[in-house]
Design a protein around this motif. Sequence first.
Motif, PDB file in Angstrom:
ATOM      1  N   LEU A 141       0.837  -1.206   0.046  1.00  0.00           N
ATOM      2  CA  LEU A 141      -0.155  -0.040   0.147  1.00  0.00           C
ATOM      3  C   LEU A 141       0.641   1.081  -0.125  1.00  0.00           C
ATOM      4  N   GLU A 142       0.637   2.234  -0.956  1.00  0.00           N
ATOM      5  CA  GLU A 142       1.427   3.291  -1.044  1.00  0.00           C
ATOM      6  C   GLU A 142       0.860   4.479  -0.078  1.00  0.00           C
ATOM      7  N   THR A 143       1.991   5.212   0.621  1.00  0.00           N
ATOM      8  CA  THR A 143       1.542   6.253   1.400  1.00  0.00           C
ATOM      9  C   THR A 143       1.038   7.393   0.466  1.00  0.00           C
ATOM     10  N   LEU A 175       6.643   3.892   1.382  1.00  0.00           N
ATOM     11  CA  LEU A 175       6.670   5.115   1.767  1.00  0.00           C
ATOM     12  C   LEU A 175       7.151   5.871   0.530  1.00  0.00           C
ATOM     13  N   ASP A 176       6.429   6.991   0.375  1.00  0.00           N
ATOM     14  CA  ASP A 176       6.740   7.797  -0.860  1.00  0.00           C
ATOM     15  C   ASP A 176       7.054   9.070  -0.233  1.00  0.00           C
ATOM     16  N   THR A 177       8.483   9.787  -0.391  1.00  0.00           N
ATOM     17  CA  THR A 177       8.918  11.027   0.401  1.00  0.00           C
ATOM     18  C   THR A 177       8.133  12.072   0.058  1.00  0.00           C
ATOM     19  N   CYS A 178       7.744  12.414  -1.429  1.00  0.00           N
ATOM     20  CA  CYS A 178       7.019  13.363  -1.682  1.00  0.00           C
ATOM     21  C   CYS A 178       5.548  13.284  -1.187  1.00  0.00           C
ATOM     22  N   HIS A 179       5.078  12.275  -1.131  1.00  0.00           N
ATOM     23  CA  HIS A 179       3.489  11.963  -0.844  1.00  0.00           C
ATOM     24  C   HIS A 179       3.564  12.520   0.757  1.00  0.00           C
ATOM     25  N   VAL A 180       4.372  11.669   1.590  1.00  0.00           N
ATOM     26  CA  VAL A 180       4.348  11.786   3.093  1.00  0.00           C
ATOM     27  C   VAL A 180       4.552  13.306   3.578  1.00  0.00           C
ATOM     28  N   VAL A 210      10.892   2.451  -0.542  1.00  0.00           N
ATOM     29  CA  VAL A 210      10.657   3.779  -0.457  1.00  0.00           C
ATOM     30  C   VAL A 210      10.867   4.343  -1.900  1.00  0.00           C
ATOM     31  N   HIS A 211       9.844   5.320  -2.082  1.00  0.00           N
ATOM     32  CA  HIS A 211      10.111   6.185  -3.297  1.00  0.00           C
ATOM     33  C   HIS A 211      10.583   7.270  -2.845  1.00  0.00           C
ATOM     34  N   ILE A 212      11.986   7.715  -3.444  1.00  0.00           N
ATOM     35  CA  ILE A 212      12.515   8.920  -3.110  1.00  0.00           C
ATOM     36  C   ILE A 212      12.048  10.031  -4.435  1.00  0.00           C
ATOM     37  N   ASN A 213      11.375  11.001  -3.916  1.00  0.00           N
ATOM     38  CA  ASN A 213      10.950  11.838  -4.822  1.00  0.00           C
ATOM     39  C   ASN A 213      11.097  13.320  -3.949  1.00  0.00           C
ATOM     40  N   ASP A 214      11.507  14.356  -4.672  1.00  0.00           N
ATOM     41  CA  ASP A 214      11.430  15.679  -4.055  1.00  0.00           C
ATOM     42  C   ASP A 214      10.047  16.019  -4.331  1.00  0.00           C
ATOM     43  N   ARG A 225       3.009  16.525  -6.327  1.00  0.00           N
ATOM     44  CA  ARG A 225       3.785  17.117  -7.489  1.00  0.00           C
ATOM     45  C   ARG A 225       5.212  16.649  -7.353  1.00  0.00           C
ATOM     46  N   HIS A 226       5.686  15.883  -7.942  1.00  0.00           N
ATOM     47  CA  HIS A 226       7.365  15.069  -7.781  1.00  0.00           C
ATOM     48  C   HIS A 226       8.190  16.403  -8.340  1.00  0.00           C
ATOM     49  N   ALA A 227       9.285  16.544  -7.732  1.00  0.00           N
ATOM     50  CA  ALA A 227      10.225  17.315  -8.161  1.00  0.00           C
ATOM     51  C   ALA A 227      11.665  16.591  -8.261  1.00  0.00           C
ATOM     52  N   LEU A 255      13.612   6.179  -7.480  1.00  0.00           N
ATOM     53  CA  LEU A 255      13.250   7.513  -7.834  1.00  0.00           C
ATOM     54  C   LEU A 255      12.061   7.448  -8.918  1.00  0.00           C
ATOM     55  N   GLU A 256      11.251   8.404  -8.517  1.00  0.00           N
ATOM     56  CA  GLU A 256      10.128   8.618  -9.540  1.00  0.00           C
ATOM     57  C   GLU A 256      10.074  10.123  -9.697  1.00  0.00           C
ATOM     58  N   THR A 257      11.217  10.614  -9.939  1.00  0.00           N
ATOM     59  CA  THR A 257      11.186  12.022 -10.322  1.00  0.00           C
ATOM     60  C   THR A 257      10.992  12.469 -11.770  1.00  0.00           C
TER      61      THR A 257
HETATM   62 FE    FE Z   1       5.292   6.930  -5.503  1.00  0.00          FE
END
Ligand code: FE
Length: 285
Positions: A141-143, A175-180, A210-214, A225-227, A255-257
């Motif tokens: 389940l994605e955050t 865990l998605d950093t942009c989303h949390v 972990v999804h790492i997105n700014d 909105r990912h950066a 990464l999903e940037t």
């Molecule tokens: Fe994601």
Amino acid sequence: MIYLGAHLSSSKGFYKMGRDALAIGADTFQCFVRNPRGARAKTLDPDDLGRLRDLLREHHFGPVVAHAPYIMNPCSKDEGIRELAARMMEEDLALMEYLPGNCYNFHPGSHVGQGAETGCRQIAEMLDRVVKPGQKTVVLLETMAGKGSEIGGKFEELRLILDMAACRDRLGVCLDTCHVSDGGYDIVNCLDEVLEEFDRIIGLSRLKAVHINDSMNPPGSRKDRHALIGEGTIGKEAIVRVMTHPALAGLPFVLETPTDDKGHGEEIAMLRAAIAGEAESGAAD
Ligand code: FE
Ligand code: FE
Ligand code: ZN
């Protein structure tokens, strides 16, 4: 060991994706197993999947992540749309059994006015229908950012789904950093506290990727909105702190940037250099 990769753009077969991951210096990756907006599954080619399986083993990849299509909404008000979500996930999970030991990540969905609790129950019901005993794929389940009526913007909602699903042993969280951050969790200034809260509510043992997105937007904006790493409100240093946090050791970071495979390769090189630099300065202290 930090597994680092990106969501790959290729759709020319699974083995090709493994080669593309290697080419950008990745030792994990994420991909769609069908068109992200359409319902049609890619043709299942056991030989292609077998070649990818060998490549992943040979090159010591961490777990890879398949991502469910965005159109999937298992908590839609419309029964037909819920039914479609269940069918898509069932097909995708059947394909994933050719890649045992990896993850399948999905967005919990939007309850569209039904209320979060009803939405969580519908999601749990679908999972109990499609997740099979003995299945070798962990379903994540994605955050989420909590945009509109999106479920998963709060850790409590993911907990509720896990509580309601009988198949919870085969479920995890991504865990998605942009989303949390967009959901209001301050991972820039209070990472330890956020991870403690995750542990208290969901349990860190559930965290599998972990999804790492700014993020283009400030914490709590609920925008999604990912950066590019270092070009948003989270920043490179905070991303590196996430990647090197002892509580997250051994997880795949993806990464999903908003860039292509080449751009992701550059971000991977930049992040690996930053992590190596940090390890060096840590050793000198
Ligand atoms: Fe994601
Ligand atoms: Fe996602
Ligand atoms: Zn997103």
